[in-house]
Enzyme design. Structure first.
Site, short mmCIF file in Angstrom:
data_model
loop_
_atom_site.label_atom_id
_atom_site.label_comp_id
_atom_site.label_asym_id
_atom_site.label_seq_id
_atom_site.Cartn_x
_atom_site.Cartn_y
_atom_site.Cartn_z
N HIS A 6 50.63 -48.22 -8.93
CA HIS A 6 50.74 -49.31 -7.96
C HIS A 6 49.81 -50.46 -8.30
CE1 HIS A 6 51.37 -45.31 -6.05
NE2 HIS A 6 52.52 -45.87 -5.70
FE1 FES Z 1 48.51 -46.01 -6.51
FE2 FES Z 1 46.88 -45.56 -8.57
S1 FES Z 1 47.44 -47.44 -7.71
S2 FES Z 1 48.02 -44.11 -7.44
#
Ligand code: FES
Length: 141
Positions: free
Chosen positions: A106
């Site tokens: 993410h």
């Molecule tokens: Fe979501 Fe690493 S940014 S698990």
């Protein structure tokens, strides 16, 4: 396995290894002086998570570069649980906007001290309990 011993002698400056400890990856990185300088020069006010998250230090210790590293005279060594503090993916090394680690799940960016700098992860990468057995070996756990 409760503890794992790592031979550091083959880890040259700028290199890192990943070992498995208690089912999780642990990153052991021999940082370059540039990486140490970049992290040391960052004001604590700029950190998203100002806590060291270092199991070897008192809870709540500030996230200075030294407090994230293996300590005085061993600032080059960084030992961290390689699990993103967002939802648990494994971040990629020497990547991201801060030259540290990047979590592709993410988009969390960690700096060269493993501190979260941008993205959804709430905390710095955790530093597990560890101790140096001698100059070239470290025991995790
Ligand atoms: Fe979501 Fe690493 S940014 S698990």
């Amino acid at each position: 396995i409760a503890t794992v011993d790592i031979d550091l002698s083959g880890i040259e400056e700028g290199m890192s290894v990943t070992v498995k400890w208690r089912g999780r990856p642990v990153f052991v990185r021999n940082r370059t002086s540039r990486e140490i300088e970049a992290a040391s020069a960052t004001p604590l006010e700029e950190l998203k998570d100002p806590i060291a998250r270092n199991a070897n230090l008192p809870a709540g210790s500030p996230a200075t570069d030294l407090a994230r590293s293996a300590g005085q005279h061993r600032e080059n060594w960084l030992v961290m649980v390689g699990v993103c503090t967002h939802l648990g993916c494994i971040p990629l090394g020497q990547a991201g906007d801060y030259g540290g680690w990047f979590c592709p799940c993410h988009g969390s960016h960690y700096d060269t001290a493993g501190r979260i700098r941008s993205g959804p992860a709430p905390e710095n990468l955790a530093v597990p309990m560890f101790q140096f057995l001698n100059e070239t070996s470290v025991r995790i756990g």
